[in-house]
Design a protein around this motif. Structure first.
Motif, PDB file in Angstrom:
ATOM      1  N   ALA A  18       2.588  11.692 -15.824  1.00 48.06           N
ATOM      2  CA  ALA A  18       3.139  10.342 -15.424  1.00 48.06           C
ATOM      3  C   ALA A  18       3.972  10.682 -13.808  1.00 48.06           C
ATOM      4  CB  ALA A  18       4.237   9.639 -16.208  1.00 48.06           C
ATOM      5  N   ALA A  19       4.463  12.128 -14.043  1.00 52.01           N
ATOM      6  CA  ALA A  19       5.222  12.413 -12.754  1.00 52.01           C
ATOM      7  C   ALA A  19       4.169  12.588 -11.971  1.00 52.01           C
ATOM      8  CB  ALA A  19       6.206  13.580 -13.252  1.00 52.01           C
ATOM      9  N   LEU A  20       3.151  13.510 -12.172  1.00 46.83           N
ATOM     10  CA  LEU A  20       1.884  13.797 -11.080  1.00 46.83           C
ATOM     11  C   LEU A  20       1.334  12.258 -10.744  1.00 46.83           C
ATOM     12  CD1 LEU A  20       0.550  16.908 -13.024  1.00 46.83           C
ATOM     13  CD2 LEU A  20       1.772  16.814 -10.571  1.00 46.83           C
ATOM     14  N   THR A  21       1.258  11.571 -11.605  1.00 45.76           N
ATOM     15  CA  THR A  21       0.433   9.927 -11.169  1.00 45.76           C
ATOM     16  C   THR A  21       1.587   9.521  -9.864  1.00 45.76           C
ATOM     17  OG1 THR A  21      -0.099   9.719 -13.347  1.00 45.76           O
ATOM     18  CG2 THR A  21       0.275   7.717 -12.091  1.00 45.76           C
ATOM     19  N   ALA A  22       2.770   9.585  -9.877  1.00 45.17           N
ATOM     20  CA  ALA A  22       3.505   8.839  -9.124  1.00 45.17           C
ATOM     21  C   ALA A  22       3.315   9.650  -7.742  1.00 45.17           C
ATOM     22  CB  ALA A  22       4.996   8.884  -9.242  1.00 45.17           C
ATOM     23  N   ILE A  23       3.351  11.055  -7.768  1.00 49.04           N
ATOM     24  CA  ILE A  23       3.057  11.822  -6.656  1.00 49.04           C
ATOM     25  C   ILE A  23       1.990  11.778  -6.012  1.00 49.04           C
ATOM     26  CG2 ILE A  23       3.097  14.273  -5.601  1.00 49.04           C
ATOM     27  CD1 ILE A  23       5.939  12.720  -6.599  1.00 49.04           C
ATOM     28  N   PHE A  24       0.622  11.800  -6.825  1.00 51.46           N
ATOM     29  CA  PHE A  24      -0.829  11.562  -6.387  1.00 51.46           C
ATOM     30  C   PHE A  24      -0.833  10.134  -5.866  1.00 51.46           C
ATOM     31  CE2 PHE A  24      -2.135  15.156  -9.689  1.00 51.46           C
ATOM     32  CZ  PHE A  24      -1.891  16.061  -8.902  1.00 51.46           C
ATOM     33  N   ALA A  25      -0.413   9.291  -6.562  1.00 54.89           N
ATOM     34  CA  ALA A  25      -0.704   7.666  -6.030  1.00 54.89           C
ATOM     35  C   ALA A  25       0.100   7.466  -4.793  1.00 54.89           C
ATOM     36  CB  ALA A  25      -0.089   6.804  -7.153  1.00 54.89           C
ATOM     37  N   LYS A  26       1.464   8.203  -4.653  1.00 56.97           N
ATOM     38  CA  LYS A  26       1.933   7.837  -3.287  1.00 56.97           C
ATOM     39  C   LYS A  26       1.210   8.274  -2.137  1.00 56.97           C
ATOM     40  CE  LYS A  26       5.583   6.648  -0.795  1.00 56.97           C
ATOM     41  NZ  LYS A  26       5.795   5.176  -0.605  1.00 56.97           N
ATOM     42  N   SER A  34      -2.776  -1.696  -2.084  1.00 58.99           N
ATOM     43  CA  SER A  34      -2.397  -1.082  -3.177  1.00 58.99           C
ATOM     44  C   SER A  34      -3.015  -1.846  -4.374  1.00 58.99           C
ATOM     45  CB  SER A  34      -0.637  -1.365  -3.733  1.00 58.99           C
ATOM     46  OG  SER A  34      -0.477  -2.663  -3.684  1.00 58.99           O
ATOM     47  N   ASP A  35      -3.369  -2.926  -4.370  1.00 58.65           N
ATOM     48  CA  ASP A  35      -4.420  -3.350  -5.346  1.00 58.65           C
ATOM     49  C   ASP A  35      -5.838  -2.821  -5.657  1.00 58.65           C
ATOM     50  OD1 ASP A  35      -2.432  -5.328  -6.218  1.00 58.65           O
ATOM     51  OD2 ASP A  35      -3.294  -6.821  -4.867  1.00 58.65           O
ATOM     52  N   LEU A  36      -6.298  -2.674  -4.517  1.00 63.17           N
ATOM     53  CA  LEU A  36      -7.601  -1.749  -4.314  1.00 63.17           C
ATOM     54  C   LEU A  36      -7.473  -0.225  -4.882  1.00 63.17           C
ATOM     55  CD1 LEU A  36     -10.525  -1.465  -3.872  1.00 63.17           C
ATOM     56  CD2 LEU A  36      -9.916  -0.821  -1.400  1.00 63.17           C
ATOM     57  N   ALA A  37      -6.247   0.473  -4.667  1.00 59.08           N
ATOM     58  CA  ALA A  37      -5.897   1.616  -5.013  1.00 59.08           C
ATOM     59  C   ALA A  37      -5.971   1.603  -6.958  1.00 59.08           C
ATOM     60  CB  ALA A  37      -4.638   2.184  -4.433  1.00 59.08           C
ATOM     61  N   THR A  38      -5.243   0.565  -7.107  1.00 59.01           N
ATOM     62  CA  THR A  38      -5.056   0.442  -8.606  1.00 59.01           C
ATOM     63  C   THR A  38      -6.617   0.203  -9.356  1.00 59.01           C
ATOM     64  OG1 THR A  38      -3.049  -0.829  -8.350  1.00 59.01           O
ATOM     65  CG2 THR A  38      -4.088  -0.879 -10.519  1.00 59.01           C
ATOM     66  N   LEU A  39      -7.327  -0.412  -8.585  1.00 59.42           N
ATOM     67  CA  LEU A  39      -8.786  -0.749  -9.238  1.00 59.42           C
ATOM     68  C   LEU A  39      -9.430   0.632  -9.390  1.00 59.42           C
ATOM     69  CD1 LEU A  39     -11.146  -2.369 -10.012  1.00 59.42           C
ATOM     70  CD2 LEU A  39     -11.657  -2.642  -7.768  1.00 59.42           C
ATOM     71  N   PHE A  44     -11.606   5.554 -12.497  1.00 62.12           N
ATOM     72  CA  PHE A  44     -11.566   6.975 -12.742  1.00 62.12           C
ATOM     73  C   PHE A  44     -11.110   7.144 -14.282  1.00 62.12           C
ATOM     74  CE2 PHE A  44     -11.727   8.001  -8.392  1.00 62.12           C
ATOM     75  CZ  PHE A  44     -12.212   9.160  -8.425  1.00 62.12           C
ATOM     76  N   ILE A  45     -10.066   6.346 -14.645  1.00 63.39           N
ATOM     77  CA  ILE A  45      -9.642   6.169 -16.068  1.00 63.39           C
ATOM     78  C   ILE A  45     -10.673   5.777 -16.934  1.00 63.39           C
ATOM     79  CG2 ILE A  45      -7.953   5.243 -17.809  1.00 63.39           C
ATOM     80  CD1 ILE A  45      -5.951   4.929 -15.182  1.00 63.39           C
ATOM     81  N   MET A  46     -11.327   4.843 -16.912  1.00 64.14           N
ATOM     82  CA  MET A  46     -12.529   4.449 -17.584  1.00 64.14           C
ATOM     83  C   MET A  46     -13.520   5.607 -17.870  1.00 64.14           C
ATOM     84  SD  MET A  46     -12.101   1.114 -18.380  1.00 64.14           S
ATOM     85  CE  MET A  46     -13.717   0.727 -18.800  1.00 64.14           C
ATOM     86  N   VAL A  47     -13.920   6.169 -16.659  1.00 67.54           N
ATOM     87  CA  VAL A  47     -14.667   7.151 -16.961  1.00 67.54           C
ATOM     88  C   VAL A  47     -14.409   8.391 -17.617  1.00 67.54           C
ATOM     89  CG1 VAL A  47     -16.328   8.748 -15.685  1.00 67.54           C
ATOM     90  CG2 VAL A  47     -16.085   6.270 -14.840  1.00 67.54           C
ATOM     91  N   TYR A  87       3.630  -1.332 -10.035  1.00 68.16           N
ATOM     92  CA  TYR A  87       3.982  -0.168  -9.728  1.00 68.16           C
ATOM     93  C   TYR A  87       3.377   0.590  -8.557  1.00 68.16           C
ATOM     94  CZ  TYR A  87       4.809   4.986 -10.678  1.00 68.16           C
ATOM     95  OH  TYR A  87       5.395   6.147 -10.618  1.00 68.16           O
ATOM     96  N   PHE A  88       2.077   0.291  -8.319  1.00 69.04           N
ATOM     97  CA  PHE A  88       1.507   0.564  -7.092  1.00 69.04           C
ATOM     98  C   PHE A  88       1.811  -0.108  -6.016  1.00 69.04           C
ATOM     99  CE2 PHE A  88      -0.943   3.444  -9.117  1.00 69.04           C
ATOM    100  CZ  PHE A  88      -1.896   4.018  -8.597  1.00 69.04           C
ATOM    101  N   ARG A  89       2.223  -1.342  -5.982  1.00 64.51           N
ATOM    102  CA  ARG A  89       3.140  -2.099  -4.972  1.00 64.51           C
ATOM    103  C   ARG A  89       4.359  -1.764  -4.574  1.00 64.51           C
ATOM    104  NH1 ARG A  89       1.016  -8.374  -5.485  1.00 64.51           N
ATOM    105  NH2 ARG A  89      -0.868  -8.026  -5.178  1.00 64.51           N
ATOM    106  N   ALA A  90       5.016  -1.212  -5.591  1.00 64.08           N
ATOM    107  CA  ALA A  90       6.226  -0.664  -5.490  1.00 64.08           C
ATOM    108  C   ALA A  90       6.319   0.781  -4.801  1.00 64.08           C
ATOM    109  CB  ALA A  90       7.163  -0.616  -6.689  1.00 64.08           C
ATOM    110  N   LEU A  91       5.003   1.459  -5.316  1.00 64.98           N
ATOM    111  CA  LEU A  91       5.031   2.726  -4.492  1.00 64.98           C
ATOM    112  C   LEU A  91       4.655   2.688  -3.121  1.00 64.98           C
ATOM    113  CD1 LEU A  91       3.313   5.217  -7.219  1.00 64.98           C
ATOM    114  CD2 LEU A  91       5.537   5.548  -5.989  1.00 64.98           C
TER     115      LEU A  91
END
Length: 144
Positions: A18-26, A34-39, A44-47, A87-91
């Motif tokens: 989760a910590a890495l998620t925040a850093i990589f996402a930022k 941010s919405d396209l980034a979430t998609l 990636f998660i689905m695959v 979360y992605f919008r906040a980031l």
């Protein structure tokens, strides 16, 4: 540690990822909506999860699941999606070191919801820790 505590190792790994998620996402959302980034993240998660379930031999017929299971997994998926969009919008707008702790206010809400809806009864010591997390979130989120 006893087998009963194996959940703790998985929880620690969850926190690390989760910590890495925040850093990589930022870093990843710098030049994208941010919405396209979430998609993209979700794809990636689905695959990854599909490959993992098949590889580990855990695939079973999802149509054999009960309607209650489908309902609550569906609601969980909707809540997850809404959480990720927020979360992605906040980031995108804020600092990762401030957004992530506020997001972890979910720990406090889980305890409250588990108490109200699942009948879980944390001890006074556990409620004290939960209150400290809430206080920590407020300190980290404040502008002072």
């Amino acid at each position: 540690m006893a087998t009963a505590h194996h959940w703790f190792y998985w929880a620690i790994l969850s926190a690390v990822f989760a910590a890495l998620t925040a850093i990589f996402a930022k870093i990843g959302i710098q030049n994208v909506d941010s919405d396209l980034a979430t998609l993209i993240r979700t794809a990636f998660i689905m695959v990854l999860l599909a490959a993992f379930v098949v590889y580990t031999g855990k695939w079973s017929n999802p149509l054999a699941l009960t309607s209650t299971t489908w309902l609550f997994l569906g609601l969980s998926g909707l809540a997850t999606g809404a959480s990720w969009v927020c979360y992605f919008r906040a980031l995108k707008m804020g600092e990762a070191s401030k957004v992530a702790p506020v997001d972890k206010l979910s720990l406090v809400l889980v305890a409250v919801f588990a108490f109200a809806f699942l009948g879980e009864r944390p001890s006074l010591r556990e409620w004290s820790g939960i209150a400290m997390v809430a206080g920590g979130v407020l300190v980290l989120a404040s502008k002072r």
